[in-house]
Design an enzyme around this catalytic site. Structure first.
Site, mmCIF file in Angstrom:
data_model
loop_
_atom_site.group_PDB
_atom_site.id
_atom_site.type_symbol
_atom_site.label_atom_id
_atom_site.label_comp_id
_atom_site.label_asym_id
_atom_site.label_seq_id
_atom_site.Cartn_x
_atom_site.Cartn_y
_atom_site.Cartn_z
ATOM 1 N N ARG A 1 9.246 -10.361 0.703
ATOM 2 C CA ARG A 1 8.624 -11.162 1.735
ATOM 3 C C ARG A 1 7.615 -12.290 1.230
ATOM 4 N NH1 ARG A 1 5.678 -6.892 4.494
ATOM 5 N NH2 ARG A 1 7.636 -6.463 5.575
ATOM 6 N N ARG B 1 -2.643 -8.906 4.119
ATOM 7 C CA ARG B 1 -1.333 -9.331 4.262
ATOM 8 C C ARG B 1 -1.282 -10.969 4.606
ATOM 9 N NH1 ARG B 1 2.832 -4.270 5.157
ATOM 10 N NH2 ARG B 1 2.044 -2.884 3.646
ATOM 11 N N LYS C 1 -2.699 -0.886 4.287
ATOM 12 C CA LYS C 1 -2.654 -2.395 4.862
ATOM 13 C C LYS C 1 -3.417 -2.951 5.616
ATOM 14 C CE LYS C 1 0.989 -1.015 7.916
ATOM 15 N NZ LYS C 1 2.478 -1.079 8.327
ATOM 16 N N LYS D 1 -4.288 -6.594 8.166
ATOM 17 C CA LYS D 1 -3.568 -7.848 8.738
ATOM 18 C C LYS D 1 -4.599 -8.582 9.500
ATOM 19 C CE LYS D 1 0.767 -5.319 9.250
ATOM 20 N NZ LYS D 1 1.799 -4.523 10.229
ATOM 21 N N CYS E 1 12.793 -5.392 15.489
ATOM 22 C CA CYS E 1 12.510 -5.411 13.983
ATOM 23 C C CYS E 1 13.869 -5.177 13.333
ATOM 24 C CB CYS E 1 11.813 -4.211 13.440
ATOM 25 S SG CYS E 1 12.660 -2.526 14.011
ATOM 26 N N CYS F 1 16.373 -1.152 6.493
ATOM 27 C CA CYS F 1 14.984 -0.342 6.420
ATOM 28 C C CYS F 1 15.268 1.000 6.082
ATOM 29 C CB CYS F 1 14.383 -0.681 7.793
ATOM 30 S SG CYS F 1 12.591 -0.094 7.767
ATOM 31 N N CYS G 1 11.733 2.403 14.734
ATOM 32 C CA CYS G 1 10.903 3.547 14.309
ATOM 33 C C CYS G 1 9.517 3.189 14.887
ATOM 34 C CB CYS G 1 10.753 3.782 12.620
ATOM 35 S SG CYS G 1 9.689 2.652 11.901
ATOM 36 N N CYS H 1 6.818 -2.468 13.615
ATOM 37 C CA CYS H 1 7.077 -3.976 13.080
ATOM 38 C C CYS H 1 7.505 -4.757 14.270
ATOM 39 C CB CYS H 1 8.170 -3.808 12.074
ATOM 40 S SG CYS H 1 7.417 -3.115 10.666
#
Length: 566
Positions: free
Chosen positions: A78, A148, A210, A212, A430, A436, A475, A479
């Site tokens: 990414r 991120r 993470k 954001k 996603c 994935c 899931c 995302c």
């Protein structure tokens, strides 16, 4: 007898970060190992801080196992791209790499307003990073426990305000980059120095999870700010950016069956002047760094820190660290989200063309040559390209004399299709299968045919010119941002999803689960019934999400920490 609570055991991710030598681990040694296509031990996690995830083609797992072969291990990378801005020359470079050096040959536009390469084999990894470097790009801090890729409301050169907002998205991104030289040493063959690595903001073990960040310009909530840890809502005066409302603690990920996890909207902390932006941002990040849960990663995000300590105490700590007091929130409101498709004229009389890219997948197939079309446009375009947070792309800064040629190329290669419905443009998924590793159900490959069935339902009730925010995620990690949709499908197992209803059209309400673990046929039956009722009973301009709440079909989520599972 002592009443002191035993110290919680740190998660293993905290150990591996601590012993990683500032994210180096033994990645360089693993690159030389030709026996396996993957990375070993801690390195599988450490490569995330370098912008990569180790994956395999799950469609081929059984076949390769039968042949006594390891899975077809490859990497997803990414790129770091604050606000989604990329030049045509950079685009041509990544197009060439995708064609020549990836398993799938595609460029994937993501909900994080950047692009991903899928299917990069280990021998190609250094070449990939070195190409990005030559192009003026990198993948630093696009994954792992760091801040991120910073999102920004799209089309930032449409006005002076958008331009200023994008500049702050870049500043925030740069401010929080890891200071370790591990990336340059491993991927760019940079020389090792005697200088001791230090991470003054992120800390020696980086963030608990993470993180954001977004910069959003009302009234367009195209970045879904409530999905993010830290959000700066632009406030203007006479068309000039003067400051930001700060919202903290949004996040959508959860775990099936674990009621200690839940989606959460961001909370308002207050208004700040423009000059204080980086100080406040740093104070929020360091507070989460020091207060976040490092024992249970499922509860390590900022949203859980706020729920545990309270918004008021978190806000007070940020003010102390920054040496700045928040002012009262300035008025702001959202009227829409998603992207504004077609041509829009901006400052300097330049034009911007937003193209719909279904699921963000840019590839040539038998029906459309999207990848070739983008390449041809990039060869002649003199402005910028801008990836949106909704998996679409803007051809920005087109002079009037080039407008017709750009549109002609876009139509020739299927990048413009006048028959695409508003419903399809309002739908998103996603990646999920086959790449994935977390996917429980299909998403990207499921959505196009599913939307076709929803379109037929809409048309049957005379709603062909309407839209419902529809999201599918393979899931519960979020995302595809299904937990801010009017209709959200969250994968449970192959062919089955949890169905959520009741989000709103502007992205400020979390939906609630309506049915658990149901099939596509059952989902479509519920959608048919509720859309039929919406068509007959709705009030003027009432969205589907608002209707199902008002009609009592689903109760609204008011405080997800308390009532999401009611």
């Amino acid at each position: 007898m002592s009443t002191q609570k035993p110290k919680a055991t740190l998660s293993d991710n905290e150990r591996l970060k601590k012993v990683s030598n500032f994210l180096r681990g033994t990645i360089a040694q693993d690159l030389k190992d030709k026996i396996t296509g993957g990375f070993k031990g801690d390195n599988c996690q450490l490569i995330r801080f370098h912008g990569m995830y180790q994956q395999d083609d799950r469609d081929l797992r059984a076949e390769r196992a039968g042949q006594k072969l390891e899975p077809l291990i490859n990497m997803m990378l990414r790129c770091r791209l604050p606000g989604g801005v990329i030049t045509p020359q950079q685009w041509l470079g990544i197009d060439s790499f995708a064609t020549e050096h990836t398993l799938y040959g595609s460029i994937r536009l993501t909900t994080r307003q950047t692009f991903q390469f899928h299917g990069v084999l280990k021998p190609k990894l250094k070449k990939m990073h070195q190409l990005l470097h030559l192009l003026g790009l990198d993948s630093i801090a696009t994954a792992g426990d760091v801040n991120r890729n910073v999102l920004c409301t799209s089309n930032p050169i449409e006005s002076v305000l958008h331009q200023q907002a994008w500049e702050y998205a870049k500043k925030i991104s740069e401010h929080f980059l890891p200071k370790t030289r591990a990336y340059a040493e491993i991927w760019l063959d940079g020389e090792k120095t005697e200088t001791t690595d230090q991470e003054p903001i992120l800390g020696d073990t980086y963030l608990p999870r993470k993180f954001k960040t977004t910069v959003v310009v009302p009234p367009l909530n195209d970045v879904d700010l409530h999905a993010n840890d830290l959000n700066f809502v632009a406030i203007s005066n006479n068309g000039q950016l003067v400051g930001f409302n700060v919202l903290v603690g949004g996040g959508l990920a959860m775990t099936h069956g674990d009621k200690s996890t839940y989606p959460r909207k961001a909370s308002e902390l207050g208004y700040i002047n423009l000059v204080d932006t980086l100080k406040i941002a740093e104070a929020v990040v360091t507070t989460q760094r020091d207060w976040g849960n490092r024992s249970n990663r499922k509860n390590a995000k900022t949203k859980y820190t706020l729920e545990r300590v309270g918004v008021g105490l978190f806000k007070k700590e940020v003010e102390i660290r920054a040496g700045i007091k928040f002012m009262p929130i300035r008025p702001y409101h959202f009227t829409e989200r998603g992207d504004r498709f077609g041509w829009v004229q901006g400052i300097d009389n330049q034009w911007h063309l937003t193209l719909f890219i279904e699921n963000g997948r840019i590839i040539d197939d038998t029906n459309r040559k999207l990848k070739t079309g983008m390449m041809e446009i990039a060869r002649i375009h003199q402005g910028d390209l801008r990836i949106t947070a909704n998996q679409n792309i803007i051809i920005a800064g087109v002079e009037n004399k080039n407008k017709a040629l750009i549109e002609s190329l876009a139509r020739q290669y299927g990048l413009i299709n006048d028959n695409v419905t508003l419903q399809r443009k309002a739908s998103m998924a996603c990646v999920a299968f086959p790449t994935c590793p977390l996917a429980m159900a299909e998403a990207e490959r499921f959505l196009p045919q599913f939307v076709t069935k929803v379109e037929k339902i809409m048309l049957s009730y005379g709603l062909g010119e309407e839209k419902i925010i529809l999201r599918v995620t393979g899931c519960p990690n979020g995302c595809g941002r299904a937990m801010l949709a009017e209709i959200g499908l969250v994968g449970k197992t192959i062919g089955r999803y949890n169905l959520y209803l009741g989000g709103d059209s502007i992205g400020t309400r979390i939906p609630r689960m309506y049915r658990e673990n149901i099939t596509e046929e059952e989902i479509l039956s519920i959608i048919d019934d509720t859309i039929g009722r919406w068509a007959c009973e709705r009030q003027p301009y009432e969205s589907y999400g608002d209707y199902v709440v008002r009609a009592g079909i689903i109760s609204p989520v008011v405080d997800s920490a308390l009532d999401f599972y009611d």
